[in-house]
Design an enzyme around this catalytic site. Structure first.
Site, mmCIF file in Angstrom:
data_model
loop_
_atom_site.group_PDB
_atom_site.id
_atom_site.type_symbol
_atom_site.label_atom_id
_atom_site.label_comp_id
_atom_site.label_asym_id
_atom_site.label_seq_id
_atom_site.Cartn_x
_atom_site.Cartn_y
_atom_site.Cartn_z
ATOM 1 C CG HIS A 248 28.332 34.517 -112.250
ATOM 2 N ND1 HIS A 248 28.048 34.321 -111.103
ATOM 3 C CD2 HIS A 248 27.268 35.358 -112.640
ATOM 4 C CE1 HIS A 248 27.051 34.685 -110.536
ATOM 5 N NE2 HIS A 248 26.460 35.476 -111.484
ATOM 6 C CG ASP A 249 32.483 40.091 -114.209
ATOM 7 O OD1 ASP A 249 32.033 40.984 -113.765
ATOM 8 O OD2 ASP A 249 33.604 39.903 -114.042
ATOM 9 N NE ARG B 219 32.713 8.888 -112.018
ATOM 10 C CZ ARG B 219 32.664 10.080 -112.612
ATOM 11 N NH1 ARG B 219 32.313 10.317 -113.697
ATOM 12 N NH2 ARG B 219 33.434 11.007 -111.893
ATOM 13 C CG ASP C 7 33.001 24.043 -117.775
ATOM 14 O OD1 ASP C 7 32.149 24.621 -117.778
ATOM 15 O OD2 ASP C 7 33.148 23.133 -117.213
ATOM 16 C CB THR D 2 25.340 18.717 -109.751
ATOM 17 O OG1 THR D 2 26.807 19.059 -110.323
ATOM 18 C CG2 THR D 2 24.713 18.581 -111.044
ATOM 19 C CE LYS E 265 30.793 24.691 -114.111
ATOM 20 N NZ LYS E 265 31.953 23.992 -114.659
ATOM 21 C CE LYS F 291 34.222 19.728 -118.404
ATOM 22 N NZ LYS F 291 34.553 21.039 -117.487
ATOM 23 C CG ASP G 289 38.483 17.829 -115.596
ATOM 24 O OD1 ASP G 289 38.535 19.100 -116.066
ATOM 25 O OD2 ASP G 289 37.557 17.047 -115.253
ATOM 26 N NE ARG H 137 36.658 12.641 -111.103
ATOM 27 C CZ ARG H 137 35.866 13.262 -110.115
ATOM 28 N NH1 ARG H 137 36.372 13.128 -108.765
ATOM 29 N NH2 ARG H 137 34.607 13.683 -110.049
HETATM 30 O O1 C5P Z 1 35.727 13.239 -113.672
HETATM 31 P P1 C5P Z 1 34.168 13.588 -113.814
HETATM 32 O O2 C5P Z 1 33.586 12.818 -114.899
HETATM 33 O O3 C5P Z 1 33.294 13.791 -112.500
HETATM 34 O O4 C5P Z 1 34.364 15.169 -114.452
HETATM 35 C C1 C5P Z 1 33.159 15.780 -114.861
HETATM 36 C C2 C5P Z 1 33.460 17.113 -115.436
HETATM 37 O O5 C5P Z 1 32.214 17.797 -115.711
HETATM 38 C C3 C5P Z 1 34.387 17.953 -114.826
HETATM 39 O O6 C5P Z 1 35.174 18.799 -115.413
HETATM 40 C C4 C5P Z 1 33.478 19.076 -113.772
HETATM 41 O O7 C5P Z 1 33.973 20.037 -113.415
HETATM 42 C C5 C5P Z 1 32.477 19.038 -114.858
HETATM 43 N N1 C5P Z 1 31.161 19.510 -114.082
HETATM 44 C C6 C5P Z 1 30.426 18.426 -113.279
HETATM 45 N N2 C5P Z 1 29.228 18.965 -112.638
HETATM 46 C C7 C5P Z 1 28.423 20.078 -113.089
HETATM 47 C C8 C5P Z 1 29.166 20.741 -114.059
HETATM 48 C C9 C5P Z 1 30.579 20.424 -114.515
HETATM 49 O O8 C5P Z 1 30.936 17.394 -112.996
HETATM 50 N N3 C5P Z 1 27.325 20.098 -112.536
#
Ligand code: C5P
Length: 230
Positions: A65-66, A178, A61, A117, A63, A34, A12, A208
């Site tokens: 939708h169409d 995390r 990723d 989420t 996602k 990713k 990201d 992150r």
């Molecule tokens: O930085 P972090 O670990 O929160 O990043 C999680 C990654 O997973 C991001 O690219 C976010 O867009 C993706 N993601 C998420 N929750 C979801 C679907 C995708 O955090 N439900």
């Protein structure tokens, strides 16, 4: 599957130059990346090809939708460029179209995004749904299977129930990871890597805690150690 093949680091980042600097720095410490909506419009698919040529796996990723025709054609285009995982929203017509568009590409696995989420029950009611987020997730997991998808995106907390109800038929890819030593950021329903694995996740997506760490390679190695220990 080795733990290295189960840890997916989210690139990201604002540019492919920054993403490439990070992948070069991580070297052998990371083998799965990713690429999402931030990087896809600015060269993400070219980066995907480069990474795959270098022996890495790539989760695209999108996602999607169409309408079905568009999803089918988009999936065919993506499959022609190559990738290892691709996300589409877990609505039956969308998923059936993606399965058709993927054809018999043996590499590209399709994942259904059940319920984002960031949505809670009140938001689903506002959008016209009568089911709770939990029930809608479980319904859509079932529909993923019926449509011939390979797996689902789910929170690490939902993973255990999905594994219990649907066995080993699906990949379960969980963001919201995390390690105890990192900040929670905006992930409300986070889990440590070991718990996500114990709950039945096949792949962990980490953003992150790795991509914003002072030493991303070291952060990835620490997470892999935690995963091995679990
Ligand atoms: O930085 P972090 O670990 O929160 O990043 C999680 C990654 O997973 C991001 O690219 C976010 O867009 C993706 N993601 C998420 N929750 C979801 C679907 C995708 O955090 N439900």
């Amino acid at each position: 599957m080795s733990m290295k093949d189960r840890l997916i680091v989210a690139l990201d980042l604002p540019s492919t130059a920054e993403a490439e600097a990070m992948t070069a720095h991580c070297g052998d410490a990371v083998s799965f990346y990713k690429i999402g909506l931030q990087l896809l419009p600015v060269g993400g698919m070219d980066l995907c090809q480069k990474l795959r040529t270098a022996g890495k796996k790539v989760f695209l990723d999108f996602k999607l939708h169409d309408i079905p025709t568009t999803v089918e054609k988009a999936t065919r285009s993506i499959a022609s460029r190559g990738g290892d995982l691709l996300t589409v929203h877990a609505e039956p017509p969308v998923m059936r179209a993606a399965v058709k568009g993927r054809g018999d590409d043996p590499d590209l696995k399709l994942l259904g995004v059940t319920v984002l989420t960031s949505y809670d029950d009140a938001m689903l009611t506002e959008m016209g749904y009568t089911m709770s987020a939990h029930d809608l997730v479980m319904r859509r997991v079932e529909q993923c299977l019926e449509a011939g998808m390979d797996g689902v995106i789910a929170s690490p907390l939902e993973a255990a129930e999905i594994r219990e109800k649907f066995g080993d038929q699906l990949l379960i890819v969980t963001p919201g990871i995390r390690p105890s030593w990192s900040s929670k950021d905006d992930q409300a329903r986070a889990a440590i890597p070991a718990d996500a694995l114990r709950n039945g996740a096949t792949h962990l997506v980490v953003g992150r805690p790795v991509n914003a760490a002072p030493d991303p390679a070291e952060a990835a190695r620490k997470i892999l150690e935690e995963m091995e220990a679990a």
